[in-house]
Design a protein around this motif. Structure first.
Motif, short mmCIF file in Angstrom:
data_model
loop_
_atom_site.label_atom_id
_atom_site.label_comp_id
_atom_site.label_asym_id
_atom_site.label_seq_id
_atom_site.Cartn_x
_atom_site.Cartn_y
_atom_site.Cartn_z
N PHE A 61 0.78 -1.41 0.37
CA PHE A 61 -0.46 -0.08 -0.17
C PHE A 61 0.57 1.68 0.03
O PHE A 61 1.82 1.03 0.91
N ASN A 62 0.37 2.58 -0.54
CA ASN A 62 0.86 3.37 -1.29
C ASN A 62 0.66 4.58 -1.08
O ASN A 62 -1.05 4.51 -1.48
N ASP A 63 1.45 5.59 -0.24
CA ASP A 63 0.06 6.92 -0.81
C ASP A 63 0.48 7.74 -1.45
O ASP A 63 -0.25 8.75 -1.44
N ASP A 64 0.95 7.34 -2.68
CA ASP A 64 0.71 7.86 -3.63
C ASP A 64 0.29 6.94 -5.46
O ASP A 64 1.09 5.93 -5.44
N VAL A 65 -0.60 7.83 -6.30
CA VAL A 65 -0.50 6.69 -6.91
C VAL A 65 0.17 7.30 -8.35
O VAL A 65 0.89 8.66 -8.75
N LEU A 66 1.34 6.35 -8.77
CA LEU A 66 1.94 5.95 -9.83
C LEU A 66 2.95 7.37 -9.04
O LEU A 66 2.96 8.18 -8.32
N ASP A 67 4.04 6.41 -8.25
CA ASP A 67 4.84 7.22 -7.75
C ASP A 67 5.60 8.29 -8.47
O ASP A 67 6.43 8.16 -8.86
N ALA A 68 5.54 9.79 -7.67
CA ALA A 68 5.79 11.08 -7.82
C ALA A 68 7.01 11.21 -8.10
O ALA A 68 8.06 12.10 -8.99
N GLY A 69 8.00 9.94 -6.73
CA GLY A 69 9.27 9.80 -7.15
C GLY A 69 10.10 9.60 -8.57
O GLY A 69 11.35 9.56 -8.55
N ASN A 70 9.42 8.78 -8.80
CA ASN A 70 10.07 8.16 -10.41
C ASN A 70 10.68 7.09 -10.15
O ASN A 70 11.87 7.39 -11.21
N THR A 71 10.88 6.45 -8.83
CA THR A 71 11.61 5.33 -8.54
C THR A 71 10.64 4.44 -7.24
O THR A 71 9.60 4.74 -7.30
N LEU A 72 11.22 3.76 -6.82
CA LEU A 72 10.12 2.62 -6.11
C LEU A 72 10.18 3.29 -5.04
O LEU A 72 11.36 4.58 -4.43
#
Length: 204
Positions: A61-72
């Motif tokens: 579970f992640n707090d960002d849809v398509l991680d904005a950090g452009n990495t895992l």
């Protein structure tokens, strides 16, 4: 990822990196819809890779849809964590780690867990090329002022399974989506197949 059919895999999704080092492909929910405080949430997935000697992936579970950090959301080098998500809880596999096995990981508000790496490690559980790996994560509410409880279960193609349970620091009111992402660890294209995540959410 695209929908695909094959006699050996049935209906599945197929995704591939290019040859750029650390190129990443993601599959996740399109809404932040899971909250620890609602009671119980769960997500499960089956994954298969063409090669496992030079890749990393996250599922949870992640707090960002398509991680904005452009990495895992979470990466492991040796025994040192690097996180780009403010909040993530789930599985991490990284060939840069001291042990090429699954690890549990969570970060909350940008603060990584201080749990010993040996306790986070799923000893003996790792992906095998061209074989299915099953992972499931449940998060449950522990009441006001407490982080969610995370139960992580992984099983390999031989039927060996390991389950770990943690009282995490993940804030119960943080909005999350289910998340899967993988990236290469060298200039080599990788193919990944997944049985699309199944999820559930119970309301107290």
């Amino acid at each position: 990822f695209v929908r695909a059919l094959a006699a050996a895999r049935g209906l599945h999704l197929s995704g591939a990196t290019d040859t750029t080092d650390d190129d990443m492909v993601e599959f996740c929910g399109d809404q932040l819809m899971f909250y620890g405080q609602t009671g119980h949430s769960s997500a499960e997935i089956m994954v298969q890779f063409d090669v496992v000697t030079n890749l990393a992936f996250n599922f949870g579970f992640n707090d960002d849809v398509l991680d904005a950090g452009n990495t895992l959301p979470a990466e492991l080098s040796g025994t040192t964590w690097t996180t780009t998500s403010s909040t993530f809880v789930g599985f991490v596999f990284d060939v840069d780690a001291t042990n090429d096995e699954l690890h549990a990981m969570w970060v909350d508000g940008g603060t990584d867990t201080s749990t010993a790496i040996a306790d986070l490690r799923f000893k003996g559980i790792a992906p095998t090329a061209s074989q299915w790996l099953y992972m499931k994560i449940d998060i449950d509410d522990r009441g006001s002022g407490n982080g969610v409880r995370a139960t992580l279960l992984a099983a390999d193609y031989n039927g060996r399974s390991v389950e770990k349970v943690f009282n995490t620091s993940v804030t119960r009111s943080t909005a999350l989506c289910y998340y899967f992402g993988f990236e290469n660890r060298s200039g080599t294209a990788h193919v990944c197949y997944i049985k699309a995540p199944a999820w559930e959410q119970d309301i107290n």
